[in-house]
Motif scaffolding. Structure first.
Motif, PDB file in Angstrom:
ATOM      1  N   UNK A  17      24.560  23.120  96.538  1.00 52.73           N
ATOM      2  CA  UNK A  17      24.077  21.913  96.146  1.00 52.73           C
ATOM      3  C   UNK A  17      24.630  20.665  96.189  1.00 52.73           C
ATOM      4  N   UNK A  18      25.902  20.705  95.557  1.00 54.55           N
ATOM      5  CA  UNK A  18      26.803  19.134  95.807  1.00 54.55           C
ATOM      6  C   UNK A  18      27.174  19.022  97.273  1.00 54.55           C
ATOM      7  N   UNK A  19      27.425  20.029  98.080  1.00 50.77           N
ATOM      8  CA  UNK A  19      27.809  19.739  99.431  1.00 50.77           C
ATOM      9  C   UNK A  19      26.419  19.153 100.163  1.00 50.77           C
ATOM     10  N   UNK A  24      30.327  17.088 102.340  1.00 45.73           N
ATOM     11  CA  UNK A  24      31.653  17.890 102.193  1.00 45.73           C
ATOM     12  C   UNK A  24      32.687  17.204 101.865  1.00 45.73           C
ATOM     13  N   UNK A  25      32.918  15.894 102.449  1.00 52.32           N
ATOM     14  CA  UNK A  25      34.146  14.970 102.359  1.00 52.32           C
ATOM     15  C   UNK A  25      33.945  14.153 100.898  1.00 52.32           C
ATOM     16  N   UNK A  26      32.692  14.069 100.499  1.00 54.32           N
ATOM     17  CA  UNK A  26      32.891  13.132  99.145  1.00 54.32           C
ATOM     18  C   UNK A  26      32.844  14.332  98.178  1.00 54.32           C
ATOM     19  N   UNK A  27      32.327  15.472  98.202  1.00 56.03           N
ATOM     20  CA  UNK A  27      32.670  16.630  97.345  1.00 56.03           C
ATOM     21  C   UNK A  27      34.083  16.934  97.185  1.00 56.03           C
ATOM     22  N   UNK A  28      34.955  16.890  98.280  1.00 57.25           N
ATOM     23  CA  UNK A  28      36.171  17.122  98.074  1.00 57.25           C
ATOM     24  C   UNK A  28      37.155  15.881  97.688  1.00 57.25           C
TER      25      UNK A  28
END
Length: 102
Positions: A17-19, A24-28
């Motif tokens: 959900x967060x991805x 993906x870059x903001x999640x990481x």
């Protein structure tokens, strides 16, 4: 055993959900802050039961492991892999030509 399996499924769901929501870059990029929020925020939502608290703590643990693995995989440089160019590491050519011009 059921709590660990349910928490793994929950952590994978949170990562998916967060991805999808952040990318993906903001999640990481925000993985440490999201980890703290998820690890300490989930138990507050499930404060009524012991199994809910344990599931939420294990979800935070799984979320940490999954985001660490994603961070390691995404940010891996191919030159640092052991099978790529490991023979040429720290070797200098003896008697190499060096220009006297600076």
């Amino acid at each position: 055993m059921d709590l660990i399996l349910f928490s793994l499924i929950s952590a994978i769901g949170f990562v998916l959900v967060l991805t999808r929501a952040l990318g993906l870059k903001r999640l990481l990029k925000w993985r440490k802050a999201l980890d703290v929020i998820l690890t300490f925020g989930m138990p507050m939502l499930m404060v009524g039961t012991f199994s809910g608290m344990m599931t939420s703590f294990f979800t935070g643990l799984w979320f940490t492991i999954i985001t660490w693995l994603l961070h390691t995989i995404v940010n891996q440089d191919i030159r640092q892999l052991s099978f790529y160019g490991s023979q040429e590491k720290d070797k200098t050519i003896a008697g190499s030509y060096r220009s006297s011009r600076s």
